[in-house]
Write a protein that holds these residues in place. Structure first.
Motif, PDB file in Angstrom:
ATOM      1  N   SER A   1       2.140   1.700  -9.949  1.00 13.62           N
ATOM      2  CA  SER A   1       0.802   1.104  -9.973  1.00 13.62           C
ATOM      3  C   SER A   1       0.810  -0.387 -10.280  1.00 13.62           C
ATOM      4  O   SER A   1      -0.143  -1.094  -9.941  1.00 13.62           O
TER       5      SER A   1
ATOM      6  N   LYS B   1      -6.869   5.006  -6.432  1.00 16.05           N
ATOM      7  CA  LYS B   1      -7.865   5.522  -5.497  1.00 16.05           C
ATOM      8  C   LYS B   1      -7.565   6.976  -5.187  1.00 16.05           C
ATOM      9  O   LYS B   1      -6.505   7.302  -4.649  1.00 16.05           O
TER      10      LYS B   1
ATOM     11  N   HIS C   1       1.934  -1.788  -6.538  1.00 13.93           N
ATOM     12  CA  HIS C   1       1.367  -1.253  -5.308  1.00 13.93           C
ATOM     13  C   HIS C   1      -0.080  -0.795  -5.506  1.00 13.93           C
ATOM     14  O   HIS C   1      -0.477  -0.388  -6.607  1.00 13.93           O
ATOM     15  N   SER C   2      -0.812  -0.856  -4.426  1.00 16.49           N
ATOM     16  CA  SER C   2      -2.133  -0.243  -4.364  1.00 16.49           C
ATOM     17  C   SER C   2      -1.932   1.229  -4.024  1.00 16.49           C
ATOM     18  O   SER C   2      -1.394   1.564  -2.963  1.00 16.49           O
TER      19      SER C   2
ATOM     20  N   LYS D   1       0.848  -1.195   0.000  1.00 17.68           N
ATOM     21  CA  LYS D   1       0.000   0.000   0.000  1.00 17.68           C
ATOM     22  C   LYS D   1       0.883   1.243   0.000  1.00 17.68           C
ATOM     23  O   LYS D   1       1.746   1.410   0.853  1.00 17.68           O
TER      24      LYS D   1
END
Length: 286
Positions: A22, A46, A25-26, A4
């Motif tokens: 990307s 997000k 990782h989130s 994250k």
């Protein structure tokens, strides 16, 4: 691997970093508007609406076990930065309380001031002159104090002047008459910056999930310089850059004098990161 990544301040640098990370990782990226948050969502990341000084609850919910890249600039023309500094310190404290895994703070080589005439490595003392530089020093020190108290893992990354395929300082200098053509330049390309940050982020993610006590080279220091390895005089460099770009060249006084001004020495940082910068020569940034 804890994957994250929270990028707090998703501006020009943040977008390059988010796109590069990307795949592994989130990504949670903060922005100040709903419209930009939606644009981030459209990139399959997000987006989180957050402005410095806002309630941090929603942001801190994302920070548990995450790597936080703190990339909120104070604004170049803002000379009253007490509120900015205090809000940044409060945000950092909230992130630590939320059990963030690592904070990577994007700082600036302007913390050394602009009147020095020597080579500056990572161990040289700061001499901030502007309000922005003073704010960065205060935030750096707060982070280092937290690191000393073993409350959080911290990395401070001091950037020289940023360039990229869609950004170069000669564009704003074109056609102007300027002084101090013999002053040395300190630039760094966005792709080298992203490579360095990627190394630190991957090291942080691996460390968070590691079951052994091995220490990587990046754990040996809290502070990095990111800058090119060559430092031509700005009168020569920006004239050449303008000519290559086909735009009116700036004119400089003192270009024929011996070089002067600070040199940001980043060799040790690049070595620790295990990176040979692709844009070690500023000529390659044009």
């Amino acid at each position: 691997m804890n994957n994250k990544l929270v990028i707090c301040g998703y501006g020009w640098l943040g977008r390059y970093l988010g796109e590069a990370m990307s795949a592994t990782h989130s990504i949670i990226a903060t922005t100040r508007s709903e419209e930009k948050a939606q644009q981030i969502h459209n990139k399959h990341l997000k987006g989180l609406v957050f402005s410095l000084g806002n309630d941090t609850t929603a942001l801190c919910d994302e920070l548990v076990g995450a790597t936080l890249v703190l990339n909120i600039p104070p604004g170049r023309r803002n000379t009253q930065l007490d509120d900015f500094t205090n809000s940044m310190l409060a945000l950092i404290d909230s992130a630590v309380a939320a059990n963030v895994a690592r904070i990577i703070f994007i700082s600036t080589t302007s913390v050394y001031g602009d009147t020095r005439n020597d080579e500056l490595n990572e161990h040289v003392s700061t001499q901030p002159e502007t309000a922005s530089a003073k704010a960065h020093v205060a935030i750096e020190q707060h982070l280092l104090d937290l690191k000393t108290n073993a409350k959080v893992d911290v990395k401070i990354v001091r950037l020289a002047g940023l360039t990229g395929p869609d950004r170069h300082p000669v564009n704003s200098l074109s056609g102007r008459s300027l002084n101090a053509g013999n002053k040395r330049i300190n630039l760094v390309h966005i792709r080298d910056v992203v490579a360095a940050l990627k190394t630190l982020i991957l090291a942080a993610s691996s460390k968070a999930d590691s079951s052994n006590s091995e220490t990587s080279k990046t754990d040996s220091t809290d502070l990095y310089h990111l800058c090119s390895l060559q430092h031509p005089k700005r009168g020569e460099y920006y004239t050449q850059a303008a000519n290559k770009k086909g735009i009116p060249a700036p004119t400089f006084s003192e270009s024929d004098l011996p070089p002067t001004g600070k040199v940001i020495d980043a060799k040790a940082s690049w070595d620790l990161l295990g990176i040979v910068p692709d844009y070690a020569n500023p000529d390659d940034m044009i």
